[in-house]
Write an enzyme that holds these catalytic residues in place. Structure first.
Site, PDB file in Angstrom:
ATOM      1  N   GLU A  68       0.829  -1.225   0.000  1.00 46.59           N
ATOM      2  CA  GLU A  68       0.000   0.000   0.000  1.00 46.59           C
ATOM      3  C   GLU A  68       0.863   1.276   0.000  1.00 46.59           C
ATOM      4  OE1 GLU A  68      -3.160   0.085   2.829  1.00 46.59           O
ATOM      5  OE2 GLU A  68      -3.910  -1.889   2.237  1.00 46.59           O
ATOM      6  N   GLU A  94      -5.578  -8.487   0.822  1.00 47.97           N
ATOM      7  CA  GLU A  94      -6.185  -8.025   2.070  1.00 47.97           C
ATOM      8  C   GLU A  94      -7.659  -7.743   1.823  1.00 47.97           C
ATOM      9  OE1 GLU A  94      -4.362  -4.873   4.300  1.00 47.97           O
ATOM     10  OE2 GLU A  94      -2.354  -5.703   3.999  1.00 47.97           O
TER      11      GLU A  94
HETATM   12  C1  GCO Z   1      -2.325  -2.604   5.097  1.00 47.27           C
HETATM   13  C2  GCO Z   1      -3.312  -2.426   6.110  1.00 47.27           C
HETATM   14  C3  GCO Z   1      -3.194  -3.222   7.343  1.00 47.27           C
HETATM   15  C4  GCO Z   1      -4.301  -2.704   8.221  1.00 47.27           C
HETATM   16  C5  GCO Z   1      -5.643  -3.147   7.641  1.00 47.27           C
HETATM   17  C6  GCO Z   1      -6.783  -2.564   8.454  1.00 47.27           C
HETATM   18  O1  GCO Z   1      -1.982  -1.582   4.554  1.00 47.27           O
HETATM   19  O2  GCO Z   1      -1.927  -3.673   4.747  1.00 47.27           O
HETATM   20  O3  GCO Z   1      -3.189  -1.079   6.503  1.00 47.27           O
HETATM   21  O4  GCO Z   1      -1.899  -3.053   7.875  1.00 47.27           O
HETATM   22  O5  GCO Z   1      -4.164  -3.202   9.520  1.00 47.27           O
HETATM   23  O6  GCO Z   1      -5.770  -2.654   6.324  1.00 47.27           O
HETATM   24  O7  GCO Z   1      -6.684  -1.186   8.435  1.00 47.27           O
END
Ligand code: GCO
Length: 487
Positions: free
Chosen positions: A210, A394
């Protein structure tokens, strides 16, 4: 109404997303807001069977679960620094104890084997490998991930190895961080160390997790580490993370590592609340999606994602363009083996580039839950970009309160509806190969500390006791049947 309500911005602003109020605030008089959603689709009454060999997985990240932040030579990261700054993280929480996974990794792998997943996505903490982000390798760090990977292989679980999940070594931040081009080169060197250390195992490698969230929330909104509030720094962090991704792909190809490699992007379909706001939706789509998809998959930046028009990244466009040196885009678009898509929800577009809450949110105010949006997103990627295997790495939602709970019917229905939409996308021709749920364990949820629980396994952070939630059993059934049944 702010210029951007995208992911986690709401946390920083403490806004409660109420659709009606938002629609009224953004819809000029006389315009009837369209109910913005996909064409109604009714799931079949029979179970939806997934293709043979479809991969079911679960995901975590180092800083969120490992704990042991000062053990075995690990150096400080920007998140250790951020947690130490008063007021930055709810309850003053830090990466310790996390879910104590650095100690409990073996029994956690047994839980994963019991769940029946075919793949597990974790991240390597760069500060465990190179405590200062460059130079000498900390062998104890390498040894931990070697044990973890061997443990996964022994249980028939394919490793999914994320190289960067936001825990940049603090020493690199002190030298400029991702706004500095040099960090991209340091990242490539670190990646090459990991390919050499673990490349003998058939794994899926994820370069950057991300880059949008780390660039925007960490460098523009200020709600994440390193806590900057500069759109120009955010734009530079976008480019240099993407450059680091491309350099790492090139190092992977030059190494003897087996397996596959790609980047993990959080993406969201943008729905105008009325057709008169189509231009707004396009602007927000540029900032949230095409600023990342286009360079990686097309080898060019969109011309409408950075600039002073409301809804874009409000950085200096000429300065951003000057960061992009000859050859950079060719490197960034080095062919990946897959695109990892991370889907949490949709966004709405209102008047003049305003992001508008349209769909019901979870207890994470930035998360507008919209299962049909996953279908819309996946089919859009397949239609707009060159053919590339897709993996969902995710997908999940938090529990409604911070209390330890195992009764997570909300999460069961979230997974059911999103699995159905994923299967629908496969029927529409999308080359989708995997679905990882977020997250295997309750863990440290960034600025929320330990107050937001996203796991399919509950963790009592005082005792570190693990208790599978209802969703664990539901997911176990889906995996066993390779099918998702209707409610
Ligand atoms: C990411 C996410 C996770 C978060 C999840 C809930 O970027 O992979 O931020 O680290 O914990 O998306 O917010």
């Amino acid at each position: 109404m702010t210029a951007s309500l995208s992911r986690r911005h709401l946390i920083g602003l403490g806004l409660a997303a109420t659709t009606t109020a938002a629609l009224a605030a953004c819809t000029p008089a006389g315009v009837t807001p369209m109910p913005t959603t996909s064409a109604a689709w009714i799931p079949p009454t029979d179970p939806m069977r997934f293709p043979t060999g479809y991969t079911w997985g679960a995901a975590t990240s180092a800083f969120q679960i490992e704990g042991s932040t000062t053990v075995d030579g690990r150096g400080p990261s920007v998140w250790d620094t951020f947690c130490a700054e008063p007021g930055r993280v709810r309850g003053g929480a830090t990466g310790d104890p996390g879910a104590d996974h650095y100690v409990r990794w073996e029994s956690d792998l047994d839980l994963m084997a019991e769940l029946g997943i075919g793949a597990y996505r974790f991240s390597v903490a760069w500060p465990r490998i190179q405590p200062t982000g460059s130079g000498a390798v900390n062998q104890k760090g390498i040894d931990f991930y070697r044990r973890l990977v061997d443990g996964l292989v022994d249980r028939g679980i394919r490793p999914g190895i994320t190289l960067f999940h936001w825990d940049l070594p603090q020493a690199l931040q002190d030298a400029g961080g991702w706004p500095s081009r040099d960090t991209a080169y340091r990242f490539a060197d670190y990646a090459a160390i990991m390919f050499d250390a673990l490349g003998d195992v058939a794994a899926d490698w994820f370069t950057i997790n991300e880059p949008k969230t780390h660039a925007f929330v960490g460098h523009w909104y200020g709600g994440h580490a390193p806590g900057l509030t500069s759109p120009d720094a955010a734009a530079a962090a976008v480019h240099h993370q993407l450059l680091g991704h491309g350099l790492a792909v090139e190092r992977f190809r030059a190494s003897s590592a087996v397996g596959r490699i790609g980047i993990a992007l959080n993406l969201a379909p943008i729905y105008p609340i009325s057709e008169v706001f189509a231009d707004s939706a396009k602007r927000i789509d540029g900032r949230e999606n095409r600023l990342f998809l286009d360079p990686v998959l097309l080898g060019r930046y969109p011309t409408d994602a950075v600039g002073n028009l409301r809804g874009l990244v409000p950085a200096n466009r000429a300065a951003f363009d000057a960061l992009v040196l000859d050859g950079d885009l060719a490197t960034i678009s080095s062919p990946s083996d897959f695109l990892a898509v991370q889907y949490y929800g949709a966004e709405g577009a209102g008047f003049d580039g305003a992001s508008v809450p349209v769909f019901p949110t979870s207890s994470a105010p930035w998360q507008q839950v919209h299962p049909e949006g996953l279908f819309d997103l996946l089919t859009r990627i397949a239609a707009d970009y060159p053919a590339i295997p897709l993996v969902i790495t995710e997908n999940g939602m938090p529990d409604p309160t911070s209390a330890v709970t195992v009764d997570d019917d909300h999460r069961v229905e979230f997974f059911r509806t999103h699995f159905q939409q994923a299967r629908r996308a496969i029927d529409a021709g999308v080359p989708l190969e995997a679905h990882y749920v977020w997250s295997m364990l309750d863990n440290f949820e960034w600025a929320e500390g330990y107050e937001q629980r996203w796991g399919i396994v509950a963790v009592d952070f005082d005792t570190q006791e693990r208790t599978p939630k209802k969703s664990f059993a539901f997911y176990q059934g889906v995996i066993g049947d390779n099918a998702v049944a209707p409610a």
